[in-house]
Scaffold this motif. Structure first.
Motif, PDB file in Angstrom:
ATOM      1  N   MET A 110      64.222 -15.349  66.900  1.00 41.72           N
ATOM      2  CA  MET A 110      64.365 -15.341  65.455  1.00 41.72           C
ATOM      3  C   MET A 110      63.199 -14.593  64.814  1.00 41.72           C
ATOM      4  N   ASP A 115      64.589 -14.408  59.295  1.00 43.21           N
ATOM      5  CA  ASP A 115      65.529 -15.534  59.374  1.00 43.21           C
ATOM      6  C   ASP A 115      64.911 -16.779  58.751  1.00 43.21           C
ATOM      7  N   LYS A 158      69.070 -18.133  55.036  1.00 45.28           N
ATOM      8  CA  LYS A 158      67.725 -18.127  55.599  1.00 45.28           C
ATOM      9  C   LYS A 158      67.065 -19.476  55.339  1.00 45.28           C
ATOM     10  N   TRP A 211      64.719 -24.468  63.121  1.00 45.34           N
ATOM     11  CA  TRP A 211      66.160 -24.260  62.992  1.00 45.34           C
ATOM     12  C   TRP A 211      66.950 -25.529  63.281  1.00 45.34           C
TER      13      TRP A 211
END
Length: 261
Positions: A1, A92, A145, A220
């Motif tokens: 990422m 990201d 994002k 994430w």
């Protein structure tokens, strides 16, 4: 990422500088690509003014919003602004790291937001109708994002608690998390806070790094703050107030967070 770390502290050997270096190494060791915008090192221009457009006519009246829109649409923004926008497109996840100065971010970071968040890029996008009031608060150019704050402060954690003299930290950070990050579409993660910075010895620094490393590993996976999206039915349009049947007993910042559904 891809991770963009926007860093605002004037001293590279500070606690903030050490935490920034730790984050970069930790993320890169985990296989992520990292870019850092070190605003003081970049000598970032914090003032939004007529010089942000490269095609300004001498003596022309400066309109911050309209000039920003025209420069963004015509590709005549100053290069430093365009480069930061490219970093945001690339990322990201975005981390804003700063010391809490006078209940907000340092002026240089606020200036980064004011200049980089151009009309047509971070605001002024989407249709306006009876059911949709622009692409914002959960929608927008930066939707999809993730974003997180890493914030240090000299005060005790209790000073920023529910009954603390400084006010709850979630309230203090609401204008940044909801207004600067959620507004253009970011999924905003709970902040990583470091309190009592002057009381940080080697043992405590190691513990802080362990905790920060876990938060970075979970970038994430961590559930974002459940801010209520603007155009999903919770708000009357165009008044942009919560419907009477939504959080009827709540007022202020907390009403805009859907706790428990």
């Amino acid at each position: 990422m891809n991770v963009l770390l926007v860093y605002a502290h004037p001293e590279s050997s500070s606690l903030n500088g050490s935490l920034k270096n730790f984050s970069v190494k930790h993320l890169e060791d985990a296989g992520h690509k990292v870019q850092v915008s070190d605003l003081y090192a970049m000598q970032w221009k914090a003032i939004l003014d007529a010089d942000d457009s490269t095609d300004r006519q001498p003596g022309a009246r400066f309109d911050p919003s309209l000039d920003s829109k025209r420069a963004f649409e015509n590709g005549t923004q100053s290069q430093d602004i365009a480069l930061e926008q490219d970093k945001l497109r690339w990322a990201d996840a975005v981390i804003l790291q700063f010391p809490l100065w006078w209940f907000s971010m340092p002026a240089i970071l606020k200036g980064w937001v004011e200049r980089v968040y151009a009309y047509g890029f971070a605001y002024g996008v989407g249709e306006h109708s009876d059911t949709h009031w622009g692409d914002r608060y959960g929608e927008g150019m930066l939707a999809g994002k993730r974003a997180m704050l890493v914030v240090t402060t000299g005060g005790w954690e209790s000073h920023y608690g529910p009954r603390g003299i400084n006010g709850p930290i979630d309230d203090i950070l609401f204008p940044i998390q909801h207004g600067i990050l959620y507004y253009p579409g970011f999924d905003v993660l709970p902040p990583f806070m470091v309190y009592r910075t002057s009381r940080t010895d080697e043992a405590r620094f190691s513990k802080i790094c362990d905790e920060l490393g876990q938060r970075l590993d979970d970038l994430w996976k961590t559930a974002p703050i459940p801010f209520r999206p603007q155009n999903a039915g919770a708000y009357a349009i165009p008044e942009l107030t919560l419907r009477s049947d939504i959080a009827a007993d709540q007022y202020g910042f907390d009403a805009h967070i859907a706790r428990g559904g």
